[in-house]
Design a protein around this motif. Sequence first.
Motif, PDB file in Angstrom:
ATOM      1  N   LEU A   1       0.840  -1.207   0.000  1.00  0.00           N
ATOM      2  CA  LEU A   1       0.000   0.000   0.000  1.00  0.00           C
ATOM      3  C   LEU A   1       0.876   1.259   0.000  1.00  0.00           C
ATOM      4  CD1 LEU A   1      -2.408   1.935   0.508  1.00  0.00           C
ATOM      5  CD2 LEU A   1      -2.233   1.347   2.937  1.00  0.00           C
ATOM      6  N   ILE A   2       1.930   1.246   0.800  1.00  0.00           N
ATOM      7  CA  ILE A   2       2.788   2.438   0.888  1.00  0.00           C
ATOM      8  C   ILE A   2       3.422   2.728  -0.478  1.00  0.00           C
ATOM      9  CG2 ILE A   2       4.966   3.294   1.890  1.00  0.00           C
ATOM     10  CD1 ILE A   2       4.039   1.879   4.512  1.00  0.00           C
ATOM     11  N   ILE A   3       3.837   1.691  -1.180  1.00  0.00           N
ATOM     12  CA  ILE A   3       4.412   1.895  -2.520  1.00  0.00           C
ATOM     13  C   ILE A   3       3.316   2.439  -3.455  1.00  0.00           C
ATOM     14  CG2 ILE A   3       5.483   0.749  -4.513  1.00  0.00           C
ATOM     15  CD1 ILE A   3       6.634  -1.331  -2.435  1.00  0.00           C
ATOM     16  N   TYR A   4       2.149   1.849  -3.379  1.00  0.00           N
ATOM     17  CA  TYR A   4       1.018   2.291  -4.217  1.00  0.00           C
ATOM     18  C   TYR A   4       0.700   3.755  -3.942  1.00  0.00           C
ATOM     19  CZ  TYR A   4      -3.664   1.787  -6.389  1.00  0.00           C
ATOM     20  OH  TYR A   4      -4.776   1.891  -7.184  1.00  0.00           O
ATOM     21  N   ASP A   5       0.701   4.110  -2.655  1.00  0.00           N
ATOM     22  CA  ASP A   5       0.352   5.460  -2.196  1.00  0.00           C
ATOM     23  C   ASP A   5       1.356   6.509  -2.704  1.00  0.00           C
ATOM     24  OD1 ASP A   5      -1.339   6.920   0.072  1.00  0.00           O
ATOM     25  OD2 ASP A   5       0.746   7.522   0.342  1.00  0.00           O
ATOM     26  N   GLN A   6       2.581   6.072  -2.935  1.00  0.00           N
ATOM     27  CA  GLN A   6       3.581   6.997  -3.485  1.00  0.00           C
ATOM     28  C   GLN A   6       3.372   7.226  -4.979  1.00  0.00           C
ATOM     29  OE1 GLN A   6       6.144   8.715  -1.763  1.00  0.00           O
ATOM     30  NE2 GLN A   6       4.706   8.066  -0.199  1.00  0.00           N
ATOM     31  N   LEU A   7       2.856   6.225  -5.663  1.00  0.00           N
ATOM     32  CA  LEU A   7       2.777   6.293  -7.129  1.00  0.00           C
ATOM     33  C   LEU A   7       1.420   6.761  -7.634  1.00  0.00           C
ATOM     34  CD1 LEU A   7       4.553   2.888  -7.921  1.00  0.00           C
ATOM     35  CD2 LEU A   7       5.578   5.165  -7.847  1.00  0.00           C
ATOM     36  N   ASN A   8       0.389   6.629  -6.809  1.00  0.00           N
ATOM     37  CA  ASN A   8      -0.985   6.808  -7.279  1.00  0.00           C
ATOM     38  C   ASN A   8      -1.488   8.256  -7.316  1.00  0.00           C
ATOM     39  OD1 ASN A   8      -3.742   6.206  -7.892  1.00  0.00           O
ATOM     40  ND2 ASN A   8      -4.197   6.185  -5.708  1.00  0.00           N
ATOM     41  N   PRO A   9      -1.364   9.055  -6.236  1.00  0.00           N
ATOM     42  CA  PRO A   9      -2.063  10.352  -6.220  1.00  0.00           C
ATOM     43  C   PRO A   9      -1.541  11.313  -7.286  1.00  0.00           C
ATOM     44  CG  PRO A   9      -1.155   9.830  -4.056  1.00  0.00           C
ATOM     45  CD  PRO A   9      -0.601   8.831  -5.010  1.00  0.00           C
ATOM     46  N   PHE A  10      -2.474  11.988  -7.919  1.00  0.00           N
ATOM     47  CA  PHE A  10      -2.116  12.856  -9.045  1.00  0.00           C
ATOM     48  C   PHE A  10      -1.190  13.993  -8.614  1.00  0.00           C
ATOM     49  CE2 PHE A  10      -2.817  16.008 -12.392  1.00  0.00           C
ATOM     50  CZ  PHE A  10      -2.636  15.209 -13.509  1.00  0.00           C
ATOM     51  N   TYR A  11      -1.460  14.576  -7.449  1.00  0.00           N
ATOM     52  CA  TYR A  11      -0.652  15.724  -7.011  1.00  0.00           C
ATOM     53  C   TYR A  11       0.112  15.371  -5.733  1.00  0.00           C
ATOM     54  CZ  TYR A  11       0.728  20.391  -5.579  1.00  0.00           C
ATOM     55  OH  TYR A  11       1.475  21.489  -5.209  1.00  0.00           O
ATOM     56  N   ALA A  12       1.415  15.630  -5.725  1.00  0.00           N
ATOM     57  CA  ALA A  12       2.221  15.449  -4.507  1.00  0.00           C
ATOM     58  C   ALA A  12       3.358  16.458  -4.540  1.00  0.00           C
ATOM     59  CB  ALA A  12       2.769  14.033  -4.424  1.00  0.00           C
TER      60      ALA A  12
END
Length: 276
Positions: free
Chosen positions: A228-239
Amino acid sequence: MTTNRNTKTGQEPDPSSRTIRDFGEQWLRYRDNEGYYGSLELFSDILSPFVGLDQMKGATVAEIGSGTGRLVNMLLEAGAKHVIAVEPSDAFEVLRQNLLQPEKVTCLKMTGDRLPSYGHLDYVLSVGVLHHIADPGPVVQAAFRALHPGGKFLAWLYGREGNRLYLATVRPMRTLTKRLPHILLTPLVELIYWPSVLYVRLCHAFPLPMRGYVLSVFEKMSPRKRRLIIYDQLNPFYAKYYTRSEAQALLSDQGFKDVQVHHRHGYSWTVIGTKP
Ligand SMILES: C[S@@+](CC[C@H](N)C(=O)[O-])C[C@H]1O[C@@H](n2cnc3c(N)ncnc32)[C@H](O)[C@@H]1O
């Protein structure tokens, strides 16, 4: 669930609303807060060194950007009297289902800038949220208005300093991955997961980048939560990755005093300020 992420409309979407949509999809797939990921041990680490778990006992607290309710439940476990949980995405239903003591929680499906001006809250928390909002000033302003004088706002943000290698690799990847639908993102996460297992082992032997975070936080997560943590780094459009001075200014620009910044595990910022 369908996604129209690849649909070209000819216009760039508003990055903040697209990010909210991305999180809605993410939390419908990663719904639980198992193990260390949802533990008081991690909550204490997030609050430290500015606030102790004991300070949450009997407190009235708002959390902006509650996701699946992980922090809300941590607050309840720590003895908070009442929690206001703000979540604008489709995760709102997951949040409500996950609540340990729903009678002590007010759930608001709205963006953080619309948090009501209660004026009596002891704390407002926002963990991993402001760096996903293109214009976070109005959210910090809303937190300011909701607190009583002497109340504190604590935010946790991605940091730029201490992350050079990470940003050099992840930022270019994100230009692609933030546009990928779940069905393509999941195998990519799997591809990254296995080298990450090796990286954790290597961190035990060598002073590698982000070693502090890897050994103090990442390693303690279950395999599912690491994914999930890896997914969470790659998924959100804005960071956005904040510098120390940007992190400090985020609170002081909205009137917070005694703003203090902590370089958490050498890769991120915990920022706290007091409403005068
Ligand atoms: C990385 S998640 C963090 C969730 C939770 N705080 C945690 O640590 O488990 C970011 C959350 O912020 C929410 N969010 C995004 N934009 C927001 C906004 N403008 N106002 C409030 N929440 C927002 C997203 O929907 C998402 O659930």
